[in-house]
Design an enzyme around this catalytic site. Structure first.
Site, PDB file in Angstrom:
ATOM      1  N   ASN A   1      22.667   4.679  37.653  1.00  0.00           N
ATOM      2  CA  ASN A   1      21.715   4.915  36.573  1.00  0.00           C
ATOM      3  C   ASN A   1      21.767   3.734  35.599  1.00  0.00           C
ATOM      4  OD1 ASN A   1      19.835   6.163  34.967  1.00  0.00           O
ATOM      5  ND2 ASN A   1      21.046   8.004  34.564  1.00  0.00           N
TER       6      ASN A   1
ATOM      7  N   HIS B   1      11.896   9.438  36.531  1.00  0.00           N
ATOM      8  CA  HIS B   1      12.932   8.440  36.259  1.00  0.00           C
ATOM      9  C   HIS B   1      13.230   7.620  37.501  1.00  0.00           C
ATOM     10  CE1 HIS B   1      16.178   6.638  34.103  1.00  0.00           C
ATOM     11  NE2 HIS B   1      17.139   7.223  34.793  1.00  0.00           N
TER      12      HIS B   1
ATOM     13  N   CYS C   1      13.120   2.307  32.999  1.00  0.00           N
ATOM     14  CA  CYS C   1      13.969   2.664  34.132  1.00  0.00           C
ATOM     15  C   CYS C   1      13.480   2.006  35.414  1.00  0.00           C
ATOM     16  CB  CYS C   1      13.963   4.173  34.291  1.00  0.00           C
ATOM     17  SG  CYS C   1      12.292   4.862  34.420  1.00  0.00           S
TER      18      CYS C   1
ATOM     19  N   GLN D   1      19.529   0.669  29.504  1.00  0.00           N
ATOM     20  CA  GLN D   1      18.134   0.402  29.121  1.00  0.00           C
ATOM     21  C   GLN D   1      17.861   0.700  27.654  1.00  0.00           C
ATOM     22  OE1 GLN D   1      16.812   3.727  31.928  1.00  0.00           O
ATOM     23  NE2 GLN D   1      15.234   3.905  30.363  1.00  0.00           N
TER      24      GLN D   1
END
Ligand SMILES: *[C@@H]1O[C@H](CO)[C@@H](O)[C@H](O)[C@H]1NC(C)=O
Length: 335
Positions: free
Chosen positions: A299, A279, A144, A138
């Protein structure tokens, strides 16, 4: 007596001299490591002042990481990654912008289709079924939420159509602007809602990631995937989360503040972290390693963070919220 004290004093003096020269050496070697690190990550500072400031942060972080790893009483290790010249505050404010926590008062229909599931496998890894696209990055954009939602959609689309298509976070940044706020934050459920209203989403190839908020440039003809709904996993139940993840990837929100998360490199993360969800990530499996149960989490910080971009977070902890609040705000799209 004097001739006995003298050699002792000499030895002490020598030890002192050695200590200070080794400290200088250490400093020099950290400087060298900082320079190598800057080359590795293509970092350039705007002036010597900034360079000095970043070096000092880098040095502090390296010292923290190394003493953490030497103490070695946690089942995970830290590493000097691309975030090594950022303070923890800089790090968390630039990337972690899950907003659902603040706007969480809307209660939704409590339909959870896996509520009566009893027989779930002891481990699942959706990567092995080809339902997970490669790790994305990102960058310095707090979106996120878009990466989390997209990864869950990529999974359900693969499992319902057989095709794994990388989908567009940028379309969400540019076009899903009524409730979500691009790089300034958003929530996965609002992204799902937008895609349902939008009748689909473009592919990453059609609408590639830029990492900044832009103008909506979507063409409905380019939609490659759509979903027809989304459901929340009942909050604060790791068992319910497991039932859902046994069926497909699931979007979750976690708290990632703290240096241990910033520099996580490998192993099963056991904290510390709180439950101030900041997140969005995606659970793409779970398992057990060395008697410790874990969630396998995708992630969006590139492959140099964590285990090639993934983190394993301890599963089935005492707190019903789950570690880092992983069981608090889980949801998934349906197709
Ligand atoms: C789960 O079981 C209960 C009790 O039999 C039933 O009322 C409910 O509809 C079931 N839920 C689902 C999603 O099948």
């Amino acid at each position: 007596m004097a001739f006995k004290i003298l050699p002792l004093a000499l030895v002490l003096l020598r030890m002192l001299a050695f200590q200070s020269s080794s400290r200088i050496l250490q400093e020099a070697s950290i400087q060298e490591r900082h320079e190598q690190w800057m080359i590795q990550y293509g970092r350039v500072y705007k002036d010597p002042q900034e360079g000095e400031k970043r070096f000092n942060i880098f040095k502090q972080n390296v010292e923290y990481i190394e003493s953490f790893n030497t103490d070695g009483n946690k089942p995970y290790k830290l590493g000097i990654n691309q975030f090594a010249d950022l303070t923890n505050e800089e790090f968390t404010t630039s990337r972690n912008r899950f907003k659902g926590y603040m706007f969480s008062s809307i209660t939704r229909t409590p339909s959870f289709k896996y509520e009566n599931v009893t027989d779930v496998p002891s481990s699942v890894d959706w990567r092995e079924q080809g339902a997970v696209t490669p790790i994305k990055n990102q960058g310095e954009c707090g979106c996120c939420w878009a990466f989390s939602a997209v990864a869950a959609i990529e999974g359900i689309i693969k499992l319902s159509t057989g095709e794994l298509i990388s989908l567009s976070e940028q379309e969400l940044l540019d076009c899903d602007t009524d409730v979500d706020h691009g790089c300034e934050g958003g929530s996965m459920n609002d992204a799902f809602k937008f895609i349902i209203q939008n009748n689909g989403i473009n592919s990453e190839a059609n609408y590639p990631y830029k990492g900044i908020d832009g103008t909506c440039n979507a063409n409905e003809d380019n939609h490659v995937a759509t979903i027809n709904g989304y459901e929340d996993v009942p909050a604060n139940s790791e068992q319910a989360l497991q039932n859902a993840v046994a069926n497909h990837p699931v979007s979750v929100a976690i708290e990632t503040s703290g240096s241990d998360f910033q520099f996580y490199q490998s192993g099963i993360f056991t904290g510390s972290c709180g439950t101030k969800l900041d997140h969005g990530v995606t659970v793409v499996g779970y398992g057990v390693s060395d008697d410790t149960e874990y969630w396998l989490v995708k992630n969006s910080w590139g492959i140099e963070w964590g285990e090639e971009g993934y983190i394993r977070i301890q599963r089935n902890v005492d707190a019903e919220e789950g570690l880092c609040g992983i069981a608090m705000r889980a949801s998934y799209p349906t197709a």
